[in-house]
Design a protein around this motif. Structure first.
Motif, PDB file in Angstrom:
ATOM      1  N   ARG A 122       0.276   0.017  10.272  1.00  0.00           N
ATOM      2  CA  ARG A 122      -0.681   1.109  10.495  1.00  0.00           C
ATOM      3  C   ARG A 122      -0.527   2.144   9.323  1.00  0.00           C
ATOM      4  O   ARG A 122      -1.051   3.276   9.459  1.00  0.00           O
ATOM      5  CB  ARG A 122      -0.373   1.936  11.843  1.00  0.00           C
ATOM      6  CG  ARG A 122      -0.435   1.233  12.927  1.00  0.00           C
ATOM      7  CD  ARG A 122      -1.934   0.556  13.159  1.00  0.00           C
ATOM      8  NE  ARG A 122      -2.881   1.446  13.204  1.00  0.00           N
ATOM      9  CZ  ARG A 122      -3.525   1.637  14.361  1.00  0.00           C
ATOM     10  NH1 ARG A 122      -2.948   1.506  15.613  1.00  0.00           N
ATOM     11  NH2 ARG A 122      -4.368   2.725  14.530  1.00  0.00           N
ATOM     12  N   ARG A 123       0.230   1.970   8.440  1.00  0.00           N
ATOM     13  CA  ARG A 123       0.459   2.787   7.152  1.00  0.00           C
ATOM     14  C   ARG A 123      -0.828   2.731   6.193  1.00  0.00           C
ATOM     15  O   ARG A 123      -1.566   1.736   6.437  1.00  0.00           O
ATOM     16  CB  ARG A 123       1.766   2.522   6.455  1.00  0.00           C
ATOM     17  CG  ARG A 123       2.714   2.662   7.515  1.00  0.00           C
ATOM     18  CD  ARG A 123       4.272   2.653   6.669  1.00  0.00           C
ATOM     19  NE  ARG A 123       5.129   3.409   7.559  1.00  0.00           N
ATOM     20  CZ  ARG A 123       5.704   4.589   7.604  1.00  0.00           C
ATOM     21  NH1 ARG A 123       5.199   5.497   6.782  1.00  0.00           N
ATOM     22  NH2 ARG A 123       6.522   4.868   8.724  1.00  0.00           N
ATOM     23  N   ASP A 124      -0.859   3.842   5.408  1.00  0.00           N
ATOM     24  CA  ASP A 124      -1.998   3.786   4.662  1.00  0.00           C
ATOM     25  C   ASP A 124      -2.332   2.839   3.642  1.00  0.00           C
ATOM     26  O   ASP A 124      -3.641   2.320   3.923  1.00  0.00           O
ATOM     27  CB  ASP A 124      -1.920   5.433   3.958  1.00  0.00           C
ATOM     28  CG  ASP A 124      -0.854   5.452   3.034  1.00  0.00           C
ATOM     29  OD1 ASP A 124      -0.098   4.684   3.055  1.00  0.00           O
ATOM     30  OD2 ASP A 124      -0.963   6.482   2.341  1.00  0.00           O
ATOM     31  N   PRO A 142       5.493  -7.125   4.452  1.00  0.00           N
ATOM     32  CA  PRO A 142       4.454  -8.138   5.092  1.00  0.00           C
ATOM     33  C   PRO A 142       3.217  -8.062   4.743  1.00  0.00           C
ATOM     34  O   PRO A 142       2.362  -9.238   5.027  1.00  0.00           O
ATOM     35  CB  PRO A 142       4.517  -7.583   6.483  1.00  0.00           C
ATOM     36  CG  PRO A 142       4.756  -6.273   6.588  1.00  0.00           C
ATOM     37  CD  PRO A 142       5.732  -5.909   5.349  1.00  0.00           C
ATOM     38  N   HIS A 143       2.853  -7.042   3.733  1.00  0.00           N
ATOM     39  CA  HIS A 143       1.363  -6.784   3.190  1.00  0.00           C
ATOM     40  C   HIS A 143       1.308  -7.008   1.722  1.00  0.00           C
ATOM     41  O   HIS A 143       0.348  -6.658   1.196  1.00  0.00           O
ATOM     42  CB  HIS A 143       0.622  -5.559   3.781  1.00  0.00           C
ATOM     43  CG  HIS A 143       0.879  -5.370   5.295  1.00  0.00           C
ATOM     44  ND1 HIS A 143       0.085  -6.029   6.107  1.00  0.00           N
ATOM     45  CD2 HIS A 143       1.739  -4.540   6.029  1.00  0.00           C
ATOM     46  CE1 HIS A 143       0.209  -5.887   7.427  1.00  0.00           C
ATOM     47  NE2 HIS A 143       1.297  -4.769   7.265  1.00  0.00           N
ATOM     48  N   ASN A 144       2.494  -7.749   1.216  1.00  0.00           N
ATOM     49  CA  ASN A 144       2.351  -7.911  -0.160  1.00  0.00           C
ATOM     50  C   ASN A 144       2.107  -6.520  -1.107  1.00  0.00           C
ATOM     51  O   ASN A 144       1.326  -6.767  -2.048  1.00  0.00           O
ATOM     52  CB  ASN A 144       1.335  -8.893  -0.514  1.00  0.00           C
ATOM     53  CG  ASN A 144       1.561 -10.316  -0.008  1.00  0.00           C
ATOM     54  OD1 ASN A 144       2.647 -10.747  -0.147  1.00  0.00           O
ATOM     55  ND2 ASN A 144       0.639 -10.911   0.758  1.00  0.00           N
ATOM     56  N   GLY A 145       2.569  -5.449  -0.703  1.00  0.00           N
ATOM     57  CA  GLY A 145       2.709  -4.005  -1.461  1.00  0.00           C
ATOM     58  C   GLY A 145       3.165  -4.285  -2.919  1.00  0.00           C
ATOM     59  O   GLY A 145       2.612  -3.800  -3.796  1.00  0.00           O
ATOM     60  N   ALA A 146       4.406  -4.965  -3.010  1.00  0.00           N
ATOM     61  CA  ALA A 146       4.904  -5.185  -4.016  1.00  0.00           C
ATOM     62  C   ALA A 146       3.912  -5.966  -5.240  1.00  0.00           C
ATOM     63  O   ALA A 146       4.054  -5.448  -6.711  1.00  0.00           O
ATOM     64  CB  ALA A 146       6.335  -5.897  -4.053  1.00  0.00           C
ATOM     65  N   ALA A 147       3.198  -7.008  -4.655  1.00  0.00           N
ATOM     66  CA  ALA A 147       2.263  -7.514  -5.949  1.00  0.00           C
ATOM     67  C   ALA A 147       1.147  -6.716  -5.973  1.00  0.00           C
ATOM     68  O   ALA A 147       0.614  -6.731  -7.252  1.00  0.00           O
ATOM     69  CB  ALA A 147       1.865  -8.905  -4.907  1.00  0.00           C
ATOM     70  N   ASP A 148       0.674  -5.942  -5.016  1.00  0.00           N
ATOM     71  CA  ASP A 148      -0.239  -4.938  -5.334  1.00  0.00           C
ATOM     72  C   ASP A 148       0.121  -3.849  -6.492  1.00  0.00           C
ATOM     73  O   ASP A 148      -0.534  -3.679  -7.232  1.00  0.00           O
ATOM     74  CB  ASP A 148      -0.973  -4.223  -3.896  1.00  0.00           C
ATOM     75  CG  ASP A 148      -1.852  -5.233  -3.202  1.00  0.00           C
ATOM     76  OD1 ASP A 148      -2.161  -6.347  -3.668  1.00  0.00           O
ATOM     77  OD2 ASP A 148      -1.789  -4.985  -2.141  1.00  0.00           O
ATOM     78  N   VAL A 153      -3.329  -2.306  -8.019  1.00  0.00           N
ATOM     79  CA  VAL A 153      -4.358  -2.408  -7.088  1.00  0.00           C
ATOM     80  C   VAL A 153      -4.023  -1.580  -5.741  1.00  0.00           C
ATOM     81  O   VAL A 153      -3.029  -1.629  -5.296  1.00  0.00           O
ATOM     82  CB  VAL A 153      -4.739  -3.657  -6.716  1.00  0.00           C
ATOM     83  CG1 VAL A 153      -6.073  -3.711  -5.812  1.00  0.00           C
ATOM     84  CG2 VAL A 153      -5.326  -4.382  -8.349  1.00  0.00           C
ATOM     85  N   LEU A 154      -4.919  -0.794  -5.266  1.00  0.00           N
ATOM     86  CA  LEU A 154      -4.728   0.034  -4.054  1.00  0.00           C
ATOM     87  C   LEU A 154      -5.474  -0.598  -2.915  1.00  0.00           C
ATOM     88  O   LEU A 154      -6.721  -0.634  -2.952  1.00  0.00           O
ATOM     89  CB  LEU A 154      -5.081   1.486  -4.203  1.00  0.00           C
ATOM     90  CG  LEU A 154      -4.425   2.471  -3.252  1.00  0.00           C
ATOM     91  CD1 LEU A 154      -3.014   2.656  -3.435  1.00  0.00           C
ATOM     92  CD2 LEU A 154      -5.312   3.744  -3.606  1.00  0.00           C
ATOM     93  N   ARG A 155      -4.777  -1.047  -1.841  1.00  0.00           N
ATOM     94  CA  ARG A 155      -5.533  -2.044  -0.756  1.00  0.00           C
ATOM     95  C   ARG A 155      -4.726  -1.325   0.516  1.00  0.00           C
ATOM     96  O   ARG A 155      -3.587  -0.605   0.498  1.00  0.00           O
ATOM     97  CB  ARG A 155      -5.085  -3.549  -0.614  1.00  0.00           C
ATOM     98  CG  ARG A 155      -5.901  -4.157  -1.873  1.00  0.00           C
ATOM     99  CD  ARG A 155      -5.767  -5.638  -1.739  1.00  0.00           C
ATOM    100  NE  ARG A 155      -4.278  -6.298  -1.535  1.00  0.00           N
ATOM    101  CZ  ARG A 155      -3.958  -6.537  -0.275  1.00  0.00           C
ATOM    102  NH1 ARG A 155      -4.694  -6.825   0.787  1.00  0.00           N
ATOM    103  NH2 ARG A 155      -2.665  -7.177  -0.357  1.00  0.00           N
ATOM    104  N   THR A 156      -5.361  -1.552   1.664  1.00  0.00           N
ATOM    105  CA  THR A 156      -4.732  -1.169   2.890  1.00  0.00           C
ATOM    106  C   THR A 156      -4.360  -2.387   3.320  1.00  0.00           C
ATOM    107  O   THR A 156      -4.620  -3.517   3.562  1.00  0.00           O
ATOM    108  CB  THR A 156      -6.030  -0.551   3.825  1.00  0.00           C
ATOM    109  OG1 THR A 156      -7.062  -1.340   3.703  1.00  0.00           O
ATOM    110  CG2 THR A 156      -6.515   0.610   3.080  1.00  0.00           C
ATOM    111  N   PRO A 157      -3.144  -2.151   4.419  1.00  0.00           N
ATOM    112  CA  PRO A 157      -2.739  -3.313   5.295  1.00  0.00           C
ATOM    113  C   PRO A 157      -3.619  -4.022   5.999  1.00  0.00           C
ATOM    114  O   PRO A 157      -3.740  -5.223   5.923  1.00  0.00           O
ATOM    115  CB  PRO A 157      -1.635  -2.490   6.022  1.00  0.00           C
ATOM    116  CG  PRO A 157      -1.414  -1.291   5.279  1.00  0.00           C
ATOM    117  CD  PRO A 157      -2.535  -0.988   4.795  1.00  0.00           C
TER     118      PRO A 157
END
Length: 502
Positions: A122-124, A142-148, A153-157
């Motif tokens: 539920r984070r931004d 869990p949402h591949n934030g490190a890869a983004d 790139v800015l994506r949402t979970p």
């Protein structure tokens, strides 16, 4: 890709051990984890836990130096803790949660979650949806934030529509992260922001203002402003800026005002100084004035005979528009005054470049700029975006000359605090006046004299004031009126005049 935890403050691990001993989960989460990948240390530390606010207090209250509970309704307890270097760290611990906005409400409906994974979902943005379990330092991504983050790139979970529905302010944050971190928006994020821009209307002006300040003070403010304009958010939170995109002029009779303003912003950023300089960066006032300096042009544009385009008095109009917008966004009075004053004065120099100024005009320039002079220097220099190198050099040399003259005058006079050579008390004593508007007029006369002549001797100032006073109607009336008439008491004066007339 793994975060560099070598710079992680031992306080973080201490807190993790405390929660583990008490049987609770604790994770460092969000921006502090993201910053570990970027090699930065966050001044504020955010944690999430399965403990309730009461349980959070029970675990850490005796360990921390102090705490606050302003965020308790949202599951957040804050702590202050001095580390081994005697630095004060701010730590916020929040119960796992899920929240969503009612379509017509500014306040989130808070519901506590049951797991770290649910909390992260539920984070931004994915770059902020990473956690370090404590005290083991196990990364959960869990949402591949490190890869983004690595890809910029800015994506949402989840879906961006759901994320922006949960909290519309996240659309402003997207633009802010583009400014601060140099990230680009994923096409789905950009599309959702464009479609949902109207949702920003339910967010309070104060929260929008705070995000705008962070955006303007970022490393790449132009990128953030472009996003606000392209998605339509600026139409709602800063409409004066997209209005600078005047319709295309097929004859190219004037420059692109929007692009010019962004270039001025970039050039102003480049002229900020280090922490010991006169304008240490990032300086919001200078940057925002640079962005807003020409917002008066759309309202003042006129097509003149012969094909020329004019923007007469756009500086004054722009100052009023800037002040009005900042008031709407609930800025403090000092910031409003500073930005609007810079916008008002940004064209003043061009008279110098054309014809040169007397010493009195230089004194007025310094006095009118007041405490904003150093910022005005930088704004004026930044406003030169012409491709004509000869013209650019001429303007630069002219401003160099103006600054040199200011420096010379400053060595001989107290330019930063120009005052008349006689103060109000001396004026009243010398002319036999009581406090009132006449004293103010006399003071302004002496101030004007000070501007024109520079510092003068006390006797010369008195002589000039007596000559001025002899020409005033109040002086003549005082000479002809009985002694009991007191100049400055207009009612008594009028009463005596009526008696004389009768």
């Amino acid at each position: 890709m793994a975060p560099d935890t070598s710079n992680l403050d031992p306080v973080v691990l201490e807190l993790g051990h405390l929660f583990a001993l008490a049987g609770f989960e604790l994770s460092l989460v969000g921006g502090p984890v993201r910053d570990l990948f970027l090699g930065r240390v966050s001044p504020d530390l955010d944690f999430t836990t399965n403990a309730t606010p009461d349980e959070i207090l029970a675990v850490a209250n005796g360990w921390a130096d102090s705490h606050w509970e302003m965020g308790r309704a949202f599951g957040t307890i804050g702590f202050r803790k001095r580390n081994r270097n005697k630095e004060i760290l701010l730590l916020e611990v929040t119960t796992y949660r899920a929240e969503a906005y009612d379509p017509d409400s500014r306040k989130p409906a808070v519901a506590f979650g049951t797991s770290l994974e649910e909390d992260l979902s539920r984070r931004d943005f994915t770059t902020n949806a990473m956690a370090l379990r404590l005290p083991t330092l196990e990364l959960l991504d869990p949402h591949n934030g490190a890869a983004d983050l690595a890809a910029g790139v800015l994506r949402t979970p989840g879906t961006p529509e759901q994320s922006f529905s949960d909290d519309p302010l996240r659309m402003m944050r997207a633009a802010r992260f583009a400014s601060q971190l140099g990230l680009t928006l994923h096409p789905e994020v950009s599309r959702a922001m464009t479609e949902m821009a109207g949702r920003i209307a339910i967010i309070s002006a104060e929260r929008v203002r705070d995000e705008l300040v962070k955006l303007i003070c970022g490393a790449h403010p132009r990128a953030g402003i472009d996003i606000l304009v392209e998605t339509g958010l600026a139409d709602l939170v800063l409409p004066e800026v997209p209005a600078l995109k005047l319709e295309t002029d097929e004859h190219h009779r004037h420059k692109d005002v929007y692009e010019h303003s962004l270039q001025v912003l970039e050039q102003a950023v480049a002229l900020e100084t280090g922490p010991d300089g006169p304008v240490p960066g990032p300086d919001f006032v200078l940057r925002f004035a640079a962005l807003m300096h020409d917002v008066g042009k759309p309202k003042t544009r006129r097509f003149e005979p012969g094909g020329a385009v004019s923007f007469r008095h756009h500086d004054l109009v722009g100052a009023k528009l800037s002040s009005k917008r900042m008031k709407t966004l609930r800025f403090d009075n000092e910031s409003i005054k500073a930005v609007s004053r810079l916008v008002e004065l940004h064209m003043r120099f061009y008279g110098y470049g054309d014809a040169g100024w007397s010493d009195s005009a230089v004194r007025r320039y310094v006095t009118d700029a007041g405490p904003y002079l150093e910022r005005l220097h930088r704004l004026t220099r930044s406003d030169v975006t012409t491709r004509n190198q000869r013209k650019a050099d001429r303007l630069s040399f002219a401003y160099d000359d103006l600054q040199a003259r200011i420096d010379v005058l400053a060595q001989n006079e107290e330019l930063n605090s120009i005052r008349p050579d006689l103060d109000g008390g001396a004026i009243m004593s010398m002319l036999g006046l009581k406090p009132g508007p006449v004293v103010g007029r006399a003071y302004r006369f002496l101030l004007e004299l000070r501007m024109e002549e520079g510092p003068i001797e006390h006797d010369a100032a008195e002589a000039a004031l007596r000559l001025w006073w002899a020409q005033q109607p109040e002086a003549q009336a005082k000479e002809s009126a009985p002694e009991e008439v007191q100049l400055g008491d207009s009612q008594q004066f009028q009463s005596q005049q009526n008696r004389n007339n009768s």
